[in-house]
Write a protein that holds these residues in place. Structure first.
Motif, PDB file in Angstrom:
ATOM      1  N   HIS A  13      -7.173  -1.841   4.598  1.00  0.00           N
ATOM      2  CA  HIS A  13      -7.052  -3.190   4.044  1.00  0.00           C
ATOM      3  C   HIS A  13      -7.156  -4.243   5.153  1.00  0.00           C
ATOM      4  O   HIS A  13      -7.758  -5.297   4.968  1.00  0.00           O
ATOM      5  CB  HIS A  13      -5.737  -3.345   3.289  1.00  0.00           C
ATOM      6  CG  HIS A  13      -5.449  -4.722   2.799  1.00  0.00           C
ATOM      7  ND1 HIS A  13      -6.094  -5.288   1.716  1.00  0.00           N
ATOM      8  CD2 HIS A  13      -4.617  -5.682   3.261  1.00  0.00           C
ATOM      9  CE1 HIS A  13      -5.654  -6.507   1.532  1.00  0.00           C
ATOM     10  NE2 HIS A  13      -4.753  -6.778   2.454  1.00  0.00           N
ATOM     11  N   ASP A  68      -4.163   3.405   3.964  1.00  0.00           N
ATOM     12  CA  ASP A  68      -4.620   2.374   3.024  1.00  0.00           C
ATOM     13  C   ASP A  68      -4.390   0.977   3.616  1.00  0.00           C
ATOM     14  O   ASP A  68      -5.243   0.094   3.498  1.00  0.00           O
ATOM     15  CB  ASP A  68      -3.890   2.473   1.695  1.00  0.00           C
ATOM     16  CG  ASP A  68      -4.332   3.662   0.866  1.00  0.00           C
ATOM     17  OD1 ASP A  68      -5.403   4.236   1.177  1.00  0.00           O
ATOM     18  OD2 ASP A  68      -3.605   4.019  -0.081  1.00  0.00           O
ATOM     19  N   CYS A  69      -3.264   0.791   4.254  1.00  0.00           N
ATOM     20  CA  CYS A  69      -2.969  -0.506   4.862  1.00  0.00           C
ATOM     21  C   CYS A  69      -3.909  -0.785   6.017  1.00  0.00           C
ATOM     22  O   CYS A  69      -4.399  -1.899   6.168  1.00  0.00           O
ATOM     23  CB  CYS A  69      -1.524  -0.544   5.322  1.00  0.00           C
ATOM     24  SG  CYS A  69      -0.996  -2.161   5.863  1.00  0.00           S
ATOM     25  N   HIS A 114       0.841  -1.202   0.000  1.00  0.00           N
ATOM     26  CA  HIS A 114       0.000   0.000   0.000  1.00  0.00           C
ATOM     27  C   HIS A 114       0.868   1.240   0.000  1.00  0.00           C
ATOM     28  O   HIS A 114       1.960   1.247   0.573  1.00  0.00           O
ATOM     29  CB  HIS A 114      -0.916  -0.001   1.235  1.00  0.00           C
ATOM     30  CG  HIS A 114      -1.773  -1.219   1.313  1.00  0.00           C
ATOM     31  ND1 HIS A 114      -2.920  -1.371   0.585  1.00  0.00           N
ATOM     32  CD2 HIS A 114      -1.617  -2.383   2.008  1.00  0.00           C
ATOM     33  CE1 HIS A 114      -3.455  -2.560   0.838  1.00  0.00           C
ATOM     34  NE2 HIS A 114      -2.680  -3.191   1.698  1.00  0.00           N
TER      35      HIS A 114
END
Length: 147
Positions: A144, A140-141, A135
């Motif tokens: 996720h 974003d991680c 990412h």
């Protein structure tokens, strides 16, 4: 009681005689190719330089190209016989374990982070599975991984 039988030496055996003859014949002979200068190998053209076998979109970044790695840890984390607990909210399970710059950080579901000095990068590498995604940003991680 026991009698020793002494055998008189009758001379060398047939095999010993054959070996002596053969070694006498070969004493001054030189094996073929010994002492002859070595033949130069044929010049081989260098192989053409080919680009890496994987296209850029399929290449995985190396560990020095990443800022860090994360993995979920849903069960309680037991370190030195003690359960790791968030210092701010007291939660003891559902951690995100972050490995960055040779440090390990624990992040609880509420978003509190604390450094865990009892863990190291080797422990993280032993317990983490293969990365399933990369990412661009930390957020974003987190998204996720469901945090």
């Amino acid at each position: 009681m026991f009698h020793r039988i002494r055998r008189r030496a009758k001379g060398p055996s047939a095999a010993q005689c054959q070996f002596a003859e053969l070694s006498a014949r070969l004493q001054n002979q030189v094996p073929p190719g010994f002492g002859v200068p070595a033949v130069e190998p044929e010049r081989i053209e260098p192989a053409a330089v080919v680009d890496d076998f994987l296209p850029p979109e399929l290449r995985v970044p190396s560990h020095d190209q990443l800022d860090g790695k994360m993995m979920p840890w849903t069960q309680p984390l037991v370190l030195d016989g003690e359960v790791a607990v968030c210092a701010e909210c007291g939660s003891y399970r559902d951690w995100l374990i972050l490995s960055t710059r040779d440090q390990i950080w624990l992040r609880c579901r509420a978003g509190h982070q604390q450094q865990e000095t009892r863990l190291d990068t080797a422990w993280f590498n032993r317990n983490s599975g293969p990365a399933d995604a990369t990412h661009a940003t930390f957020e974003d991680c987190l998204r996720h991984l469901g945090h």
